[in-house]
Write a protein that holds these residues in place. Structure first.
Motif, PDB file in Angstrom:
ATOM      1  N   SER A  71      -8.909  27.705 -75.050  1.00 24.30           N
ATOM      2  CA  SER A  71      -9.884  26.621 -74.953  1.00 24.30           C
ATOM      3  C   SER A  71     -10.136  26.361 -73.470  1.00 24.30           C
ATOM      4  O   SER A  71      -9.311  26.680 -72.634  1.00 24.30           O
ATOM      5  N   GLY A  72     -11.277  25.767 -73.158  1.00 22.47           N
ATOM      6  CA  GLY A  72     -11.599  25.455 -71.776  1.00 22.47           C
ATOM      7  C   GLY A  72     -12.094  26.670 -71.025  1.00 22.47           C
ATOM      8  O   GLY A  72     -12.069  27.788 -71.539  1.00 22.47           O
ATOM      9  N   PRO A  73     -12.554  26.443 -69.783  1.00 17.99           N
ATOM     10  CA  PRO A  73     -13.102  27.555 -69.007  1.00 17.99           C
ATOM     11  C   PRO A  73     -12.008  28.508 -68.557  1.00 17.99           C
ATOM     12  O   PRO A  73     -10.872  28.104 -68.327  1.00 17.99           O
ATOM     13  N   GLY A  74     -12.361  29.785 -68.443  1.00 17.19           N
ATOM     14  CA  GLY A  74     -11.400  30.778 -67.951  1.00 17.19           C
ATOM     15  C   GLY A  74     -11.757  31.155 -66.524  1.00 17.19           C
ATOM     16  O   GLY A  74     -12.684  30.602 -65.916  1.00 17.19           O
ATOM     17  N   LEU A  75     -11.008  32.110 -65.989  1.00 18.14           N
ATOM     18  CA  LEU A  75     -11.279  32.584 -64.633  1.00 18.14           C
ATOM     19  C   LEU A  75     -12.504  33.489 -64.634  1.00 18.14           C
ATOM     20  O   LEU A  75     -12.629  34.363 -65.496  1.00 18.14           O
ATOM     21  N   ASP A  76     -13.380  33.291 -63.674  1.00 16.38           N
ATOM     22  CA  ASP A  76     -14.599  34.097 -63.575  1.00 16.38           C
ATOM     23  C   ASP A  76     -14.266  35.420 -62.879  1.00 16.38           C
ATOM     24  O   ASP A  76     -14.100  35.458 -61.660  1.00 16.38           O
ATOM     25  N   VAL A  77     -14.177  36.476 -63.680  1.00 19.96           N
ATOM     26  CA  VAL A  77     -13.877  37.792 -63.106  1.00 19.96           C
ATOM     27  C   VAL A  77     -15.101  38.705 -63.197  1.00 19.96           C
ATOM     28  O   VAL A  77     -14.992  39.918 -63.063  1.00 19.96           O
ATOM     29  N   SER A  78     -16.283  38.071 -63.393  1.00 17.20           N
ATOM     30  CA  SER A  78     -17.485  38.863 -63.660  1.00 17.20           C
ATOM     31  C   SER A  78     -17.855  39.793 -62.501  1.00 17.20           C
ATOM     32  O   SER A  78     -18.452  40.840 -62.721  1.00 17.20           O
ATOM     33  N   GLY A  79     -17.476  39.451 -61.282  1.00 16.34           N
ATOM     34  CA  GLY A  79     -17.853  40.308 -60.150  1.00 16.34           C
ATOM     35  C   GLY A  79     -16.743  41.254 -59.739  1.00 16.34           C
ATOM     36  O   GLY A  79     -16.796  41.843 -58.655  1.00 16.34           O
ATOM     37  N   LEU A  80     -15.731  41.409 -60.585  1.00 17.68           N
ATOM     38  CA  LEU A  80     -14.551  42.176 -60.167  1.00 17.68           C
ATOM     39  C   LEU A  80     -14.385  43.460 -60.974  1.00 17.68           C
ATOM     40  O   LEU A  80     -13.271  43.912 -61.213  1.00 17.68           O
ATOM     41  N   GLY A  81     -15.512  44.050 -61.379  1.00 21.90           N
ATOM     42  CA  GLY A  81     -15.435  45.216 -62.251  1.00 21.90           C
ATOM     43  C   GLY A  81     -15.803  46.525 -61.578  1.00 21.90           C
ATOM     44  O   GLY A  81     -16.155  47.490 -62.260  1.00 21.90           O
ATOM     45  N   GLY A  82     -15.719  46.612 -60.260  1.00 20.15           N
ATOM     46  CA  GLY A  82     -16.197  47.831 -59.596  1.00 20.15           C
ATOM     47  C   GLY A  82     -15.164  48.480 -58.697  1.00 20.15           C
ATOM     48  O   GLY A  82     -14.055  47.992 -58.513  1.00 20.15           O
ATOM     49  N   VAL A  83     -15.586  49.616 -58.129  1.00 19.17           N
ATOM     50  CA  VAL A  83     -14.786  50.294 -57.101  1.00 19.17           C
ATOM     51  C   VAL A  83     -15.330  49.809 -55.763  1.00 19.17           C
ATOM     52  O   VAL A  83     -16.529  49.894 -55.508  1.00 19.17           O
ATOM     53  N   ALA A  91      -7.466  60.083 -49.484  1.00 16.92           N
ATOM     54  CA  ALA A  91      -7.332  60.229 -50.946  1.00 16.92           C
ATOM     55  C   ALA A  91      -6.822  58.931 -51.569  1.00 16.92           C
ATOM     56  O   ALA A  91      -5.826  58.914 -52.294  1.00 16.92           O
ATOM     57  N   THR A  92      -7.538  57.838 -51.271  1.00 11.70           N
ATOM     58  CA  THR A  92      -7.210  56.538 -51.865  1.00 11.70           C
ATOM     59  C   THR A  92      -8.507  55.847 -52.278  1.00 11.70           C
ATOM     60  O   THR A  92      -9.597  56.212 -51.822  1.00 11.70           O
ATOM     61  N   ALA A  93      -8.385  54.854 -53.136  1.00  6.55           N
ATOM     62  CA  ALA A  93      -9.538  54.022 -53.493  1.00  6.55           C
ATOM     63  C   ALA A  93      -9.092  52.571 -53.509  1.00  6.55           C
ATOM     64  O   ALA A  93      -7.964  52.269 -53.903  1.00  6.55           O
ATOM     65  N   ASP A  94      -9.980  51.673 -53.059  1.00  6.73           N
ATOM     66  CA  ASP A  94      -9.774  50.237 -53.230  1.00  6.73           C
ATOM     67  C   ASP A  94     -10.601  49.834 -54.438  1.00  6.73           C
ATOM     68  O   ASP A  94     -11.821  50.081 -54.479  1.00  6.73           O
ATOM     69  N   VAL A  95      -9.961  49.235 -55.400  1.00  8.92           N
ATOM     70  CA  VAL A  95     -10.589  49.035 -56.707  1.00  8.92           C
ATOM     71  C   VAL A  95     -10.399  47.588 -57.134  1.00  8.92           C
ATOM     72  O   VAL A  95      -9.322  47.009 -56.937  1.00  8.92           O
ATOM     73  N   GLN A  96     -11.439  47.003 -57.719  1.00  2.23           N
ATOM     74  CA  GLN A  96     -11.309  45.637 -58.208  1.00  2.23           C
ATOM     75  C   GLN A  96     -10.472  45.617 -59.500  1.00  2.23           C
ATOM     76  O   GLN A  96     -10.457  46.589 -60.266  1.00  2.23           O
ATOM     77  N   GLY A  97      -9.830  44.485 -59.731  1.00  7.65           N
ATOM     78  CA  GLY A  97      -8.835  44.412 -60.802  1.00  7.65           C
ATOM     79  C   GLY A  97      -9.376  44.661 -62.193  1.00  7.65           C
ATOM     80  O   GLY A  97      -8.671  45.165 -63.067  1.00  7.65           O
TER      81      GLY A  97
END
Ligand SMILES: Cc1cc2nc3c(=O)[nH]c(=O)nc-3n(C[C@H](O)[C@H](O)[C@H](O)COP(=O)(O)OP(=O)(O)OC[C@H]3O[C@@H](n4cnc5c(N)ncnc54)[C@H](O)[C@@H]3O)c2cc1C
Length: 491
Positions: A71-83, A91-97
């Motif tokens: 119930s209630g609002p959750g954490l906004d992770v809408s912008g955290l879906g990319g590389v 040979a590394t990548a920084d990646v969103q969670g």
């Protein structure tokens, strides 16, 4: 479910062939967009009233246990879906969670790289696989996904973003994060090591009529990285019965005579019985199990030739089947029909367990005799000695919440379906017997699905002594759920 119920690089570019990839995916988002997404995340944390629980607002999930509705609002992770970025030199990548492996692979593969371990289901996210574990056919040499994480930014329960590394101030969080299921904090950015890819994977499907022979073969492949003179880069398998099991031995290849396509009318798992040699593009190999959710799409009729032709290709994906199962869990249509027809209630038995290699044949024989469910998936794994916490001595248990031992080969055994509840038995009995058998053989169980341990037993098995101080440090007000409440209490 199986039973019809519900239920920039010098390397050559790997072909992005038959699978459906949206034109939007495959691009990096960059550091500025990431910074904006983190600001939005922090703002959403601040908007949650003090004293209230904190949870993710996330579109997809591969969890299987039913959970209490948030119930209630959750954490906004809408912008955290990319590389965020790929460094092809390091040979590394920084990646969103919340980046899905589908997105991650679509971004790294054209550059000639992939993560060390790519779980089989497209919508599993990197953060989900690190906090909730994941496994695949490279795990016999690369361990689990968290073992190639070099550092991670975590939004803690206290609302701070900290960078956890193998050593230093937040090394406690780095070690306790795997198998914490978002109860210590949420992974916001992860730097991971990448492996070079080749365009194809050449496969040998080797049949075993005897499980002791299969276990011996796994031991040989793990020790030698080869089988009968040919290199093995990927290793998994399927048991149809104790007298019919297959190891799938994969090898990177730059050219193959022909590559198969199992995203159309043909179904991948059946090919193990029909062909002893095969080949797939790198991309199709990585998603070979997603198209039919291993074999579980059968429950929805998706393997019936007529329905399969009518079933849109873009819907032959694990997340579509997962949504169908979620609808059934909600409305219980099939369960009600079964009751109306006088059929017994069914128990959900959806588990991945890890058993030491030496006990694998014994467990599989017991399972085949006790649980009416086949096929089962087999995937050997070993903790990396040379991973971020390495070099590690024999017998060490470097990841306290999932304490596998260095130097021991385990086999992940996956079975996903339902069984009838016998007269006089209770829902959960079969799962409890499996838990007891796995524990008795020195194994572990993944926590993404139903678990029945009592609390003291649970904490003894899943690193309670290491967990408590880390929980108190990073989530002092306990605004995130506790691991037992989440994994066993279904909250
Ligand atoms: C039928 C089935 C088969 C499976 N088979 C495989 C398999 O073959 N191979 C494999 O590797 N795995 C498999 N899994 C397990 C899967 O990898 C884990 O359940 C994983 O946690 C799912 O990741 P997700 O991104 O979908 O996370 P979700 O399902 O959304 O969340 C899982 C948990 O992780 C937490 N979480 C999510 N994102 C983050 C984050 N960024 N930071 C911290 N916590 C977070 C959530 O709060 C939640 O508690 C299977 C699961 C199922 C149900």
């Amino acid at each position: 479910m199986h039973d019809g119920r519900v239920l920039d690089t010098p390397t050559p570019a790997a072909p992005l062939s038959t699978s459906t990839v949206s034109p939007l995916i495959g691009q990096t988002v960059g550091a500025q967009a990431h910074a904006r997404a983190v600001e939005a995340l922090l703002a959403s944390y601040r908007a949650i009233p003090p004293g209230s629980g904190v949870r993710l607002a996330k579109r997809t999930s591969n969890l299987f246990r039913p959970r209490a509705t948030a119930s209630g609002p959750g954490l906004d992770v809408s912008g955290l879906g990319g590389v965020i970025s790929v460094d092809t030199v390091a040979a590394t990548a920084d990646v969103q969670g919340m980046c899905t492996y589908e997105q991650l692979v679509a971004t790294t593969l054209p550059k000639g790289f992939m993560p060390y371990v790519v779980p089989q289901l497209r919508t599993i996210t990197l953060g989900g696989a690190v906090t909730g574990l994941g496994i695949e056919a490279t795990s016999f040499r690369n361990g689990l996904p968290h073992e190639s994480v070099l550092e991670l930014d975590v939004l803690t329960g206290a609302g701070e973003i900290v960078t956890a590394r193998p050593t230093g101030e937040h090394a406690d969080l780095f070690a306790a994060f795997p198998n914490s299921y978002g109860t210590l904090g949420y992974g916001v950015r992860l730097r991971i090591a990448l492996e070079r890819v080749h365009p194809y994977v050449a496969l040998r499907n080797v049949r075993f009529d005897d499980l002791d022979d299969l276990v011996a073969a796994i031991g040989t492949v793990v020790a030698e990285g080869a089988w009968q003179g040919e290199a093995v880069d990927f290793l998994d398998g399927v048991m149809f019965s104790p007298t019919e099991a297959y190891l799938v031995l994969g090898r990177w290849a730059d050219a193959v005579p022909a590559a198969s396509d199992y995203t159309g009318q043909r179904v991948y798992y059946r090919s193990l019985r029909d062909r002893d040699r095969d080949a797939l593009t790198a991309l199709d190999y990585l998603w070979r199990w997603d198209t039919d959710w291993f074999w579980c799409s059968q429950a929805f009729g998706a393997q019936h030739p007529t329905l399969r032709r009518a079933w849109p290709a873009r819907w032959r994906r694990s997340d579509v089947y997962h949504r169908i199962v979620a609808l059934e869990n909600r409305y219980r249509v099939v369960a009600r029909l079964d009751r109306w027809r006088g059929r017994p209630e069914r128990e959900r038995v959806i588990q991945d367990v890890e058993v030491p290699l030496a006990a694998t044949a014994e467990f599989l024989r017991w399972f085949a005799a006790s649980v009416p469910m086949a096929p089962v998936w087999l995937c050997p794994l070993r903790v990396r000695r040379d991973g971020p916490l390495g070099p590690l001595p024999e017998g060490a248990q470097p990841w306290p919440l999932y304490p596998l031992r260095v130097g021991e080969t385990y086999v992940n055994i996956g079975f996903w379906g339902t069984v009838p509840i016998e007269p006089g038995a209770a829902d959960g009995d079969v799962n409890r017997r499996i838990e007891a058998r796995v524990a008795g053989l020195g194994g572990h169980k993944s926590l993404y699905s139903d678990a029945y341990y009592d609390e003291a037993d649970f904490w003894a098995r899943y690193g309670g002594a290491a967990y408590r101080p880390v929980k108190d440090r990073y989530d002092p007000a306990h605004r995130l759920l506790d691991l037992y409440a989440k994994a066993v209490g279904r909250r």
